[in-house]
Design a protein around this motif. Structure first.
Motif, short mmCIF file in Angstrom:
data_model
loop_
_atom_site.label_atom_id
_atom_site.label_comp_id
_atom_site.label_asym_id
_atom_site.label_seq_id
_atom_site.Cartn_x
_atom_site.Cartn_y
_atom_site.Cartn_z
N PHE A 72 0.79 -1.14 -0.22
CA PHE A 72 -0.21 0.03 -0.07
C PHE A 72 0.71 0.71 -0.55
O PHE A 72 0.19 2.06 -1.03
N THR A 73 1.60 0.97 1.16
CA THR A 73 2.76 2.39 0.95
C THR A 73 4.00 2.52 -0.16
O THR A 73 3.78 3.83 -0.48
N ARG A 74 3.82 1.76 -0.41
CA ARG A 74 4.76 1.42 -2.46
C ARG A 74 3.92 1.98 -3.71
O ARG A 74 5.19 2.60 -3.59
N GLU A 75 3.05 2.39 -2.92
CA GLU A 75 2.12 3.01 -4.07
C GLU A 75 1.94 4.59 -4.30
O GLU A 75 1.86 5.06 -5.06
N LEU A 76 2.22 4.84 -3.24
CA LEU A 76 2.50 6.35 -3.14
C LEU A 76 4.17 7.18 -2.53
O LEU A 76 3.47 8.29 -2.33
N ALA A 77 5.32 6.05 -1.50
CA ALA A 77 6.08 6.98 -1.48
C ALA A 77 7.09 5.71 -2.17
O ALA A 77 7.97 5.29 -2.72
N VAL A 78 8.50 6.65 -1.89
CA VAL A 78 10.01 6.04 -1.92
C VAL A 78 9.80 5.89 -1.25
O VAL A 78 10.84 6.73 0.08
N PHE A 79 11.30 4.19 -1.00
CA PHE A 79 11.72 4.17 0.21
C PHE A 79 13.28 4.19 0.65
O PHE A 79 13.49 3.45 -0.91
N PRO A 80 13.95 3.82 1.00
CA PRO A 80 15.50 3.58 1.07
C PRO A 80 15.55 2.38 -0.35
O PRO A 80 15.15 1.81 0.35
N LYS A 81 16.79 2.08 -0.89
CA LYS A 81 16.74 0.91 -1.93
C LYS A 81 18.25 0.45 -1.45
O LYS A 81 18.69 1.31 -1.81
N HIS A 82 18.28 -0.91 -2.02
CA HIS A 82 19.53 -1.50 -1.92
C HIS A 82 19.48 -2.63 -3.22
O HIS A 82 18.89 -3.14 -2.72
N GLY A 83 20.07 -2.28 -4.72
CA GLY A 83 19.59 -3.50 -5.56
C GLY A 83 17.81 -3.13 -5.71
O GLY A 83 16.96 -1.76 -5.47
N ASN A 84 16.83 -4.40 -5.55
CA ASN A 84 16.14 -4.32 -6.19
C ASN A 84 14.86 -4.70 -4.68
O ASN A 84 13.94 -4.41 -4.92
N GLU A 85 15.89 -4.30 -3.79
CA GLU A 85 14.95 -4.67 -1.89
C GLU A 85 15.01 -3.27 -1.66
O GLU A 85 16.14 -2.43 -1.23
N VAL A 86 13.92 -3.48 -0.11
CA VAL A 86 14.86 -2.04 0.45
C VAL A 86 15.97 -2.14 1.25
O VAL A 86 15.60 -3.18 1.94
N ASP A 87 15.96 -1.00 1.54
CA ASP A 87 17.48 -1.21 2.71
C ASP A 87 17.15 -1.11 3.84
O ASP A 87 17.06 0.53 4.30
N THR A 88 17.10 -2.13 4.61
CA THR A 88 17.25 -2.33 6.12
C THR A 88 17.79 -1.44 6.57
O THR A 88 17.28 -0.98 8.06
N ASN A 89 19.00 -0.80 6.59
CA ASN A 89 20.71 -0.26 7.13
C ASN A 89 20.04 1.14 6.82
O ASN A 89 20.61 1.79 7.76
N ARG A 90 18.96 1.40 6.37
CA ARG A 90 18.79 3.06 6.49
C ARG A 90 17.47 3.73 6.83
O ARG A 90 16.50 3.83 6.21
N SER A 91 16.51 2.31 7.90
CA SER A 91 15.45 2.37 8.08
C SER A 91 16.10 3.17 9.73
O SER A 91 16.77 4.08 9.99
N LEU A 92 14.72 4.36 10.05
CA LEU A 92 14.75 5.11 11.25
C LEU A 92 14.51 4.18 11.86
O LEU A 92 15.41 4.78 13.09
N GLY A 93 14.21 2.73 12.47
CA GLY A 93 14.62 1.98 13.56
C GLY A 93 13.49 1.05 13.13
O GLY A 93 13.31 0.34 12.25
#
Length: 244
Positions: A72-93
């Motif tokens: 749902f949130t991928r439809e409206l926002a851009v998350f940090p990525k590493h390759g084709n996957e979201v980059d958990t190392n750059r999460s807020l928590g």
């Protein structure tokens, strides 16, 4: 570097975000540290979570603080990525979804599957990430309760075999009200990462800046002093996690 607006839920999600901006949550503290280091102004506004998401979709708000990477949130926002996957190392928590059972129960969770589970698992109404986690583990979710306290009472009354909730929300509640009656299973059901996610409109204009900001989150996150729920002197609102 551009300044930007970011929304948080207008309900307390302790200790992660707090609509009382003079008493910020841990994710807000990370944002403050990064913005200060980069010389950027971030205007944080507290909105009903659905309005936050819709404002992000329309571009009225530039970013959201504390969003989960779900379809749902991928439809409206851009998350940090590493390759084709979201980059958990750059999460807020991260937030761990834990399971609670009656202290006398032989029901268990070993990290992969449920053991001796015969009844549904209670989850707070509208907490989509939690509902998905329970049902992905091949259990039936009971979504009738609005709060963790209601679901703990349902558990004690033997109406469900387990209840699921966020670790920070549950610890104080159990210790205060139900210390001998229920037990938190040590193995988390799931650990969910939460992010600063930019609107697609903002990211299309400032993609390089977004990468710089996300990289600084990764660099600063573990050095920013964190706070626990007891530092806030207010009750967490479990439904604040809806749609995250």
């Amino acid at each position: 570097m551009p300044s930007f607006t970011a929304c948080i839920d207008d309900r307390p999600w302790i200790p992660y975000t707090n609509p009382n901006l003079r008493n910020p949550g841990n994710m807000q503290l990370v944002m403050d540290s990064v913005a200060s280091d980069l010389g950027v102004t971030v205007e944080v506004v507290a909105l009903p979570w659905k309005r936050c998401l819709e404002s992000l979709r329309s571009g009225k708000i530039d970013a959201m603080i504390g969003g989960a990477d779900v379809p749902f949130t991928r439809e409206l926002a851009v998350f940090p990525k590493h390759g084709n996957e979201v980059d958990t190392n750059r999460s807020l928590g991260t937030a761990r979804i834990m399971l609670v059972k009656r202290s006398s129960s032989d029901v268990d969770w070993n990290g992969k599957e449920f053991i001796n589970l015969a009844r549904p698992v209670a989850v707070a109404m509208g907490t989509q990430v939690m509902i998905n986690a329970v049902e992905s583990a091949a259990a039936v979710s009971d979504q009738g309760g609005k709060t963790d306290d209601q679901n703990l009472r349902k558990l004690i009354q033997n109406r469900v075999d387990l209840m699921a909730g966020y670790e920070f929300d549950l610890k104080d509640l159990i210790e205060k009200n139900y210390p001998a009656l229920v037990t938190m299973i040590p193995q988390p059901l799931v650990e969910t990462h939460y992010y600063l996610a930019f609107s697609k409109q903002f990211h299309s204009r400032h993609s390089q800046f977004a990468e710089i900001f996300w990289n600084k989150i990764a660099a600063d996150r573990n050095s920013v002093p964190s706070r626990t729920g007891t530092n806030f002197n207010q009750t967490p609102i479990i439904s604040a996690s809806a749609l995250r």
